[in-house]
Scaffold this active site. Sequence first.
Site, PDB file in Angstrom:
ATOM      1  N   HIS A  67      10.962 -23.169  10.077  1.00  0.00           N
ATOM      2  CA  HIS A  67       9.906 -23.898  10.789  1.00  0.00           C
ATOM      3  C   HIS A  67       8.535 -23.767  10.152  1.00  0.00           C
ATOM      4  O   HIS A  67       7.710 -24.666  10.290  1.00  0.00           O
ATOM      5  CB  HIS A  67       9.820 -23.404  12.240  1.00  0.00           C
ATOM      6  CG  HIS A  67      10.964 -23.877  13.095  1.00  0.00           C
ATOM      7  ND1 HIS A  67      10.977 -23.764  14.464  1.00  0.00           N
ATOM      8  CD2 HIS A  67      12.144 -24.473  12.761  1.00  0.00           C
ATOM      9  CE1 HIS A  67      12.100 -24.261  14.951  1.00  0.00           C
ATOM     10  NE2 HIS A  67      12.840 -24.686  13.937  1.00  0.00           N
ATOM     11  N   ASN A  68       8.268 -22.645   9.496  1.00  0.00           N
ATOM     12  CA  ASN A  68       6.903 -22.395   8.983  1.00  0.00           C
ATOM     13  C   ASN A  68       6.792 -22.484   7.473  1.00  0.00           C
ATOM     14  O   ASN A  68       5.707 -22.305   6.919  1.00  0.00           O
ATOM     15  CB  ASN A  68       6.406 -21.016   9.445  1.00  0.00           C
ATOM     16  CG  ASN A  68       6.560 -20.798  10.938  1.00  0.00           C
ATOM     17  OD1 ASN A  68       7.349 -19.959  11.383  1.00  0.00           O
ATOM     18  ND2 ASN A  68       5.856 -21.565  11.736  1.00  0.00           N
ATOM     19  N   THR A 107       2.559  -1.339   8.965  1.00  0.00           N
ATOM     20  CA  THR A 107       3.034  -2.232  10.026  1.00  0.00           C
ATOM     21  C   THR A 107       3.315  -3.650   9.535  1.00  0.00           C
ATOM     22  O   THR A 107       4.027  -4.405  10.193  1.00  0.00           O
ATOM     23  CB  THR A 107       1.964  -2.359  11.123  1.00  0.00           C
ATOM     24  OG1 THR A 107       0.762  -2.851  10.509  1.00  0.00           O
ATOM     25  CG2 THR A 107       1.699  -1.032  11.801  1.00  0.00           C
ATOM     26  N   GLY A 108       2.686  -4.033   8.450  1.00  0.00           N
ATOM     27  CA  GLY A 108       2.711  -5.419   7.990  1.00  0.00           C
ATOM     28  C   GLY A 108       1.556  -6.231   8.565  1.00  0.00           C
ATOM     29  O   GLY A 108       1.304  -7.358   8.140  1.00  0.00           O
ATOM     30  N   ASP A 152       0.862  -1.190   0.000  1.00  0.00           N
ATOM     31  CA  ASP A 152       0.000   0.000   0.000  1.00  0.00           C
ATOM     32  C   ASP A 152       0.895   1.236   0.000  1.00  0.00           C
ATOM     33  O   ASP A 152       2.125   1.140  -0.067  1.00  0.00           O
ATOM     34  CB  ASP A 152      -1.029  -0.043   1.149  1.00  0.00           C
ATOM     35  CG  ASP A 152      -0.409   0.237   2.516  1.00  0.00           C
ATOM     36  OD1 ASP A 152       0.820   0.358   2.607  1.00  0.00           O
ATOM     37  OD2 ASP A 152      -1.174   0.327   3.493  1.00  0.00           O
ATOM     38  N   ARG A 190       3.308 -30.239  11.604  1.00  0.00           N
ATOM     39  CA  ARG A 190       2.569 -29.102  12.175  1.00  0.00           C
ATOM     40  C   ARG A 190       1.883 -28.270  11.088  1.00  0.00           C
ATOM     41  O   ARG A 190       0.756 -27.793  11.273  1.00  0.00           O
ATOM     42  CB  ARG A 190       3.530 -28.245  13.011  1.00  0.00           C
ATOM     43  CG  ARG A 190       3.987 -29.007  14.248  1.00  0.00           C
ATOM     44  CD  ARG A 190       5.215 -28.449  14.897  1.00  0.00           C
ATOM     45  NE  ARG A 190       5.668 -29.366  15.950  1.00  0.00           N
ATOM     46  CZ  ARG A 190       6.826 -29.234  16.597  1.00  0.00           C
ATOM     47  NH1 ARG A 190       7.645 -28.239  16.312  1.00  0.00           N
ATOM     48  NH2 ARG A 190       7.171 -30.105  17.529  1.00  0.00           N
ATOM     49  N   CYS A 205       3.003  -3.216   4.054  1.00  0.00           N
ATOM     50  CA  CYS A 205       2.145  -2.079   4.407  1.00  0.00           C
ATOM     51  C   CYS A 205       2.839  -1.352   5.555  1.00  0.00           C
ATOM     52  O   CYS A 205       4.020  -1.610   5.810  1.00  0.00           O
ATOM     53  CB  CYS A 205       0.715  -2.524   4.740  1.00  0.00           C
ATOM     54  SG  CYS A 205       0.538  -3.580   6.181  1.00  0.00           S
ATOM     55  N   HIS A 210       8.178 -30.207  11.595  1.00  0.00           N
ATOM     56  CA  HIS A 210       7.541 -28.946  11.209  1.00  0.00           C
ATOM     57  C   HIS A 210       6.530 -29.161  10.085  1.00  0.00           C
ATOM     58  O   HIS A 210       5.520 -28.462  10.007  1.00  0.00           O
ATOM     59  CB  HIS A 210       8.602 -27.921  10.813  1.00  0.00           C
ATOM     60  CG  HIS A 210       9.575 -27.672  11.925  1.00  0.00           C
ATOM     61  ND1 HIS A 210       9.191 -27.112  13.112  1.00  0.00           N
ATOM     62  CD2 HIS A 210      10.899 -27.970  12.046  1.00  0.00           C
ATOM     63  CE1 HIS A 210      10.237 -27.050  13.928  1.00  0.00           C
ATOM     64  NE2 HIS A 210      11.275 -27.566  13.297  1.00  0.00           N
TER      65      HIS A 210
HETATM   66  C1  RB5 Z   1      -2.158   2.707   6.385  1.00  0.00           C
HETATM   67  O1  RB5 Z   1      -2.315   3.919   7.041  1.00  0.00           O
HETATM   68  C2  RB5 Z   1      -1.907   1.575   7.377  1.00  0.00           C
HETATM   69  O2  RB5 Z   1      -3.027   1.380   8.169  1.00  0.00           O
HETATM   70  C3  RB5 Z   1      -1.506   0.312   6.668  1.00  0.00           C
HETATM   71  O3  RB5 Z   1      -0.369   0.558   5.910  1.00  0.00           O
HETATM   72  C4  RB5 Z   1      -1.153  -0.873   7.531  1.00  0.00           C
HETATM   73  O4  RB5 Z   1      -0.225  -0.546   8.507  1.00  0.00           O
HETATM   74  C5  RB5 Z   1      -2.294  -1.647   8.048  1.00  0.00           C
HETATM   75  O5  RB5 Z   1      -2.140  -2.659   8.733  1.00  0.00           O
END
Ligand code: RB5
Length: 158
Positions: free
Chosen positions: A101-102, A70-71, A11, A139, A68, A136
């Site tokens: 492992h995943n 935070t991810g 994003d 699992r 994004c 693994h």
């Molecule tokens: C965008 O502002 C933000 O919410 C998005 O990039 C992300 O962190 C969502 O999880």
Amino acid sequence: MDKSEIIIGCDHAAFAMKEKIKERLNELGIMVQDVGTFSEESVNYPDFGAKVASSVASGAYSRGILLCGTGIGMSIVANRFPGVRATLCNDLFSAKMARAHNDSNLLVLGGRVIGDVLAMEILDTWLTTPFEGGRHQVRLDKIDQARSAEEAIPRTEQ
Ligand code: RB5
């Protein structure tokens, strides 16, 4: 696992980091299918997460990358698709274990959480660490089997 072509999406919050990741993949000779976004104009991350995750779920691509702010949002979206093992890795240990492992097939990064240098190291680790298999794999098989509502524990009468 075929790593010759990777599908990537992001994003607006991680557009700049996605461009850096693409440069690194190009240096490594890995082809990149970029589904966007293509600027810092505000967009809705599920639109791009779904494009990448569904392409991994379908088998069209064996690996994907999503970014994004935070991810977290991209992780939530991507893990709704069967067969997708999307792993939010904002540190090196997580990147190594996500593969070992995943058997992570979709790397998620938080463009507002980590810097570019760490992101490149995480990418390299995720690309090169093999899956250990064995216990693994057992699992991972259980994850695929554990989707049934029959697993739900009924509430006891009070
Ligand atoms: C965008 O502002 C933000 O919410 C998005 O990039 C992300 O962190 C969502 O999880």
